[in-house]
Each structure stands twice: as C-alpha cells, then as structure tokens.
Design an enzyme around this catalytic site. Structure first.
Site, PDB file in Angstrom:
ATOM      1  N   HIS A 243      18.841  -1.000  -0.497  1.00 23.94           N
ATOM      2  CA  HIS A 243      19.778   0.118  -0.414  1.00 23.94           C
ATOM      3  C   HIS A 243      19.501   0.933   0.845  1.00 23.94           C
ATOM      4  O   HIS A 243      18.352   1.304   1.106  1.00 23.94           O
ATOM      5  CB  HIS A 243      19.605   1.004  -1.649  1.00 23.94           C
ATOM      6  CG  HIS A 243      20.632   2.079  -1.796  1.00 23.94           C
ATOM      7  ND1 HIS A 243      21.798   1.893  -2.516  1.00 23.94           N
ATOM      8  CD2 HIS A 243      20.677   3.354  -1.338  1.00 23.94           C
ATOM      9  CE1 HIS A 243      22.506   3.009  -2.496  1.00 23.94           C
ATOM     10  NE2 HIS A 243      21.854   3.916  -1.773  1.00 23.94           N
ATOM     11  N   ASP A 244      20.544   1.208   1.602  1.00 24.66           N
ATOM     12  CA  ASP A 244      20.398   2.033   2.801  1.00 24.66           C
ATOM     13  C   ASP A 244      20.794   3.473   2.478  1.00 24.66           C
ATOM     14  O   ASP A 244      21.816   3.728   1.849  1.00 24.66           O
ATOM     15  CB  ASP A 244      21.258   1.481   3.935  1.00 24.66           C
ATOM     16  CG  ASP A 244      20.758   0.130   4.422  1.00 24.66           C
ATOM     17  OD1 ASP A 244      19.539  -0.093   4.369  1.00 24.66           O
ATOM     18  OD2 ASP A 244      21.584  -0.701   4.840  1.00 24.66           O
ATOM     19  N   GLU A 245      19.978   4.384   2.933  1.00 22.34           N
ATOM     20  CA  GLU A 245      20.078   5.801   2.590  1.00 22.34           C
ATOM     21  C   GLU A 245      21.488   6.368   2.746  1.00 22.34           C
ATOM     22  O   GLU A 245      22.178   6.119   3.731  1.00 22.34           O
ATOM     23  CB  GLU A 245      19.122   6.594   3.478  1.00 22.34           C
ATOM     24  CG  GLU A 245      19.149   8.090   3.256  1.00 22.34           C
ATOM     25  CD  GLU A 245      18.222   8.820   4.214  1.00 22.34           C
ATOM     26  OE1 GLU A 245      17.795   9.930   3.889  1.00 22.34           O
ATOM     27  OE2 GLU A 245      17.919   8.262   5.291  1.00 22.34           O
ATOM     28  N   CYS A 246      21.892   7.162   1.747  1.00 24.86           N
ATOM     29  CA  CYS A 246      23.134   7.926   1.812  1.00 24.86           C
ATOM     30  C   CYS A 246      22.860   9.251   1.103  1.00 24.86           C
ATOM     31  O   CYS A 246      23.062   9.368  -0.109  1.00 24.86           O
ATOM     32  CB  CYS A 246      24.279   7.178   1.155  1.00 24.86           C
ATOM     33  SG  CYS A 246      25.833   8.116   1.138  1.00 24.86           S
ATOM     34  N   CYS A 257      31.902   7.621  -1.530  1.00 29.01           N
ATOM     35  CA  CYS A 257      31.395   6.263  -1.385  1.00 29.01           C
ATOM     36  C   CYS A 257      30.755   5.814  -2.690  1.00 29.01           C
ATOM     37  O   CYS A 257      30.625   6.587  -3.640  1.00 29.01           O
ATOM     38  CB  CYS A 257      30.389   6.173  -0.234  1.00 29.01           C
ATOM     39  SG  CYS A 257      28.915   7.165  -0.486  1.00 29.01           S
ATOM     40  N   GLY A 289      23.904   6.901   7.198  1.00 23.07           N
ATOM     41  CA  GLY A 289      25.157   6.699   7.916  1.00 23.07           C
ATOM     42  C   GLY A 289      25.210   5.429   8.719  1.00 23.07           C
ATOM     43  O   GLY A 289      25.632   5.433   9.871  1.00 23.07           O
ATOM     44  N   ARG A 290      24.765   4.304   8.116  1.00 23.22           N
ATOM     45  CA  ARG A 290      24.651   3.019   8.832  1.00 23.22           C
ATOM     46  C   ARG A 290      23.768   3.154  10.055  1.00 23.22           C
ATOM     47  O   ARG A 290      24.029   2.576  11.108  1.00 23.22           O
ATOM     48  CB  ARG A 290      26.034   2.474   9.221  1.00 23.22           C
ATOM     49  CG  ARG A 290      26.959   2.237   8.041  1.00 23.22           C
ATOM     50  CD  ARG A 290      28.145   1.377   8.438  1.00 23.22           C
ATOM     51  NE  ARG A 290      29.267   1.674   7.551  1.00 23.22           N
ATOM     52  CZ  ARG A 290      30.381   2.269   7.937  1.00 23.22           C
ATOM     53  NH1 ARG A 290      30.551   2.615   9.199  1.00 23.22           N
ATOM     54  NH2 ARG A 290      31.335   2.518   7.089  1.00 23.22           N
ATOM     55  N   ASP A 328      28.293  -0.023  13.213  1.00 25.08           N
ATOM     56  CA  ASP A 328      27.125  -0.121  12.336  1.00 25.08           C
ATOM     57  C   ASP A 328      25.908  -0.369  13.211  1.00 25.08           C
ATOM     58  O   ASP A 328      25.929  -1.246  14.073  1.00 25.08           O
ATOM     59  CB  ASP A 328      27.324  -1.273  11.352  1.00 25.08           C
ATOM     60  CG  ASP A 328      26.350  -1.261  10.196  1.00 25.08           C
ATOM     61  OD1 ASP A 328      25.151  -1.058  10.441  1.00 25.08           O
ATOM     62  OD2 ASP A 328      26.781  -1.455   9.047  1.00 25.08           O
ATOM     63  N   ARG A 330      22.647  -0.605  11.746  1.00 28.15           N
ATOM     64  CA  ARG A 330      21.508  -0.918  10.871  1.00 28.15           C
ATOM     65  C   ARG A 330      20.790  -2.188  11.291  1.00 28.15           C
ATOM     66  O   ARG A 330      19.587  -2.324  11.098  1.00 28.15           O
ATOM     67  CB  ARG A 330      21.987  -1.044   9.422  1.00 28.15           C
ATOM     68  CG  ARG A 330      22.314   0.290   8.791  1.00 28.15           C
ATOM     69  CD  ARG A 330      22.910   0.111   7.412  1.00 28.15           C
ATOM     70  NE  ARG A 330      24.227  -0.527   7.468  1.00 28.15           N
ATOM     71  CZ  ARG A 330      24.955  -0.789   6.394  1.00 28.15           C
ATOM     72  NH1 ARG A 330      24.490  -0.497   5.193  1.00 28.15           N
ATOM     73  NH2 ARG A 330      26.152  -1.340   6.520  1.00 28.15           N
ATOM     74  N   SER A 352      24.035  -6.710  -4.422  1.00 24.17           N
ATOM     75  CA  SER A 352      24.628  -6.382  -3.126  1.00 24.17           C
ATOM     76  C   SER A 352      25.664  -7.441  -2.799  1.00 24.17           C
ATOM     77  O   SER A 352      25.437  -8.626  -3.036  1.00 24.17           O
ATOM     78  CB  SER A 352      23.575  -6.353  -2.025  1.00 24.17           C
ATOM     79  OG  SER A 352      24.172  -6.212  -0.749  1.00 24.17           O
TER      80      SER A 352
END
Length: 418
Positions: A243-246, A257, A289-290, A328, A330, A352
């Site tokens: 999981h990428d931070e949001c 989102c 934020g990507r 993006d 990332r 995912s």
C-alpha cells in the site's frame, strides 16, 4: 569550481579527492562481517562509508535539536534491550546483490553483528526496528460484530484488536544496484541525485568510492499477521497488500479515493489468512500522492474539479501530468526489496489490481497466485472517477482494460504504467 576526473565522474575541486575508506562495504556479502557495517556518523568523518545521514528526512529535525541545544551532537544511542522480538533472516536473497538494493538486510541486527565495532566506539546505528503491537480499527471491529470475521484469541482478539509484528525500515540505497535496476549508468544516477537535491550531497559526485546512500526520504512500515517465519517457509499460504501512503484517506477518511477501504480490506484478508494457518503482510510505503507529494495532489484535486464539464475519468491522469510533469513517480521497481528481505518467493493472494506492482513483483522473481480486487461495496461514491480512470488505463485489471482508447488525453505508451 568543478572538473571531470579520469573515471568520468564530476568532481567539485573545492572538495577532496576520494581517499581510503576505513570500513569498506561489500554489498551482497553473505557474512555481515565481510559485508561491513554501514556508518553514517556525522561526528567522526573518517569513519563514514556512506553518503547522507541516518534517519533520512528526520536528520533535519535532529539538526534543529542540535542547533537549539536540546541534543548533544556527540550523543550515541544505547541499544541495550532494543533487539527484535522475533527472528528474521538471514535469507538467500540477502546475499544476492541484485535482489535487495534499497534497504540494509542487516539493519535490524546491527547491535548484534557489529557489537565489536560499537564497543570500540564506532557510531553504527540500526536502519530497521522490529516490535510487537496490536491494531485497533473501527471498520474491523464492525466486521467482527457483523460476523464477517471471527475472533480466535490469538490473531484477532474478542475486542477486535489484531496482533501483529511491525517493522520500520529506513531506506538504504546501493547506488550501483539502483542504477542497474533502472537501466542507467551509475554516473548519470549520481549526477541527477546531486542536481535534483540542489547539491545537498556533494559526495555523490566527489566520492565514487562510496557506493551506499542514505536518501532524505521516508521509508516503509511492514505489518506481519501470524508467525513471521511462515513468510519464507514455502509451505504456508501468504496474503499480502503493498500500500502506498495516502494521508487524506488512510488517516482522515477522505472519500475521493479507495485507499483506506482497500487498506482495511487488505488487513482483514491478511488476518484471515493468518487465522487459517498462513501469514499476512501489509507493506506501507511512504509515497504520498504517487510519490509526487500532498501539495501536488491537492493542486490536482482543484484542477480536476474546476475543469469544464467537471471531474472525469478521461482527464484523471492528464490533470496530474499537467501539474506535476509526470503522472506517477513511485517507480515500483524498488518495491519488491522488502518482500525479498522477508524471504518471500510466492504470494498466494495479492490484494492489489495494480499492474505496476504486479509486474515489479513478477519481474523480481516472486510468483503471484490470485489478485484480489476491492469489493464493489467498499468503493466510496466520490471515488468512482478514480476507479473508472484506472480501469480504462489498464491499471486496475489483471489483463488490462479493453477500452483504453476511451481514456482521452493520455498517450498510449503511458497507459500500461497505471
């Protein structure tokens, strides 16, 4: 002033040429003594064998603490009783120099494997810490009360708390390995890192003999559900979400989102897998934020909502590129390193539908079984634009969306990245 030396490296003539490294590093060595400790001390320059400082972005706060008189710059950490409560590694991937290039495999064992050097006064510090914890999440408690998940007293308590092992990881970049993974010359990588950080780290271009960089960025946290050793056994099923931070969604519940709902879904599935005799893993990367940052994200929100015709899937990624210059940042090529650190070779259930994440894992040698989408009932109404944009771009579909042409404004060669 600057010049170019015989090896083609840029050299700032106001800085000294490379000298003999007192504590050399052999990246990928199976024996930690041969690999060598990574030393980012700022009080004994002669001992340094890395570029940057321990703690990444937090080193700036340490500087403030020192400048205000709150911290003695000569203070050393007392590492007694800080050792991990569970054993992790070593795994075969640790001695594969191309498999792990963005973290120190021995970072959690510093006090043990480099005890002699520490005892002799060398400032060697951990870059990984492991502890036990319990997670308390209202959504999980509601699912428990509704009977969707059961309490077993070990993984899931009757109160709805989930027992986990959690691991904090600071980034440690092996520059030759990073460059090889991204298919660029190391000299180019060093130069871009130097220039794009405003010359913050002159050693990037003056010290080609230093191959390790402690970048000033956030790292990751991993949460393990069940016995950690099951991740590497090859005999137990593994459920995983990377999981990428949001911050807006994960922490404050913004519904534009699907980030928090998908994270909660991943946690539930990981807990269930552990209850069934396997193990679960959540990897939480600091890539807000990507990896473009929250300021950029909020600017894009405004641009999307104010455009003629309102927010739409057709212009979702286009508006990001207009503001940030890229859709993006990332670059998931580094993401699998943490999975290899755990010794993982197969993930049975991956929560995912991101092709970028899936492709990076498979390319690194990790087998993926089932890809699990977020249940439709968990998608907030305001997040429908995001979901439709990702589906149209082939970002949220195992085989890729068939109607990519409907995503106007995004160049065809960019579609497979999302």
């Amino acid at each position: 002033m600057s010049g170019v030396n015989r090896q083609g490296h840029i050299r700032l003539t106001s800085h000294p040429e490379p000298g003999e490294v007192r504590f050399p590093v052999t990246w990928g060595a199976a024996d930690p003594a041969r690999r060598g400790a990574l030393i980012g001390t700022v009080t004994r320059p002669a001992d340094r064998n890395v570029i940057g400082a321990v703690g990444g972005a937090y080193s700036l706060y340490r500087a403030l603490a020192v400048s205000s008189g709150a911290l003695n710059p000569l203070a050393r950490p007392d590492l007694r009783n800080t050792h991990p409560p569970v054993a992790i590694g070593p795994h075969p991937q640790w001695s594969d120099p191309g498999r792990i290039v963005s973290l120190d495999p021995w970072g959690h064992l510093v006090a043990e494997v480099f005890a002699r050097g520490i005892g002799e006064g060398v400032d060697i510090r951990p870059t990984i810490a492991i502890t036990k914890a319990r997670l308390t999440l209202p959504e999980i408690q509601a699912r428990l009360a509704a009977g969707h998940i059961k309490a077993d007293g070990e993984i899931m308590k009757k109160t709805g708390e989930i027992a986990v092992t959690k691991i904090a990881v600071d980034p440690v970049w092996h520059l030759p390995g990073i460059a090889e993974r991204f298919g660029t010359p190391e000299t180019n990588l060093r130069r871009q890192l130097f220039e794009q950080t405003g010359g913050m780290f002159p050693e990037l271009v003056t010290r080609p003999d230093l191959s390790v960089f402690f970048p000033p960025i956030g790292g990751l946290t991993a949460y393990v559900f069940g016995d950690v050793s099951r991740l590497s056994s090859g005999r137990h099923r593994i459920a995983c979400r990377v999981h990428d931070e949001c911050n807006g969604s994960d922490v404050f519940g913004s519904d534009i989102c699907t980030c928090r709902p998908y994270l909660i879904h991943g946690i539930e599935e990981c807990a269930r897998e552990a209850q069934n005799g396997g193990a679960g893993l959540i990897v939480y990367n600091r890539k807000e934020g990507r990896a473009l940052g929250e300021v950029t994200k909020f600017l894009v929100y405004n641009a999307r909502k104010r455009q003629e015709g309102g927010d739409s899937a057709a212009t979702y990624f286009e508006r990001t590129e207009c503001v940030a210059g890229v859709q993006d940042a990332r670059f998931q090529q580094l993401m699998p390193d943490i999975l290899h650190w755990f010794g993982i070779r197969r993930i049975d259930r991956l929560m995912s539908m991101s092709n970028m994440k899936y492709d990076a894992m498979v390319a690194s040698g990790i087998e993926i079984g089932e890809r699990v989408p977020i249940p439709a009932e968990l998608v907030p109404d305001d997040a429908s634009v995001e979901m439709e944009a990702k589906k149209a771009a082939g970002y949220y579909a195992p085989e890729g969306a068939k109607d990519k042409a409907t995503l106007k404004g995004v160049k065809g060669r960019d579609l497979d990245r999302f």
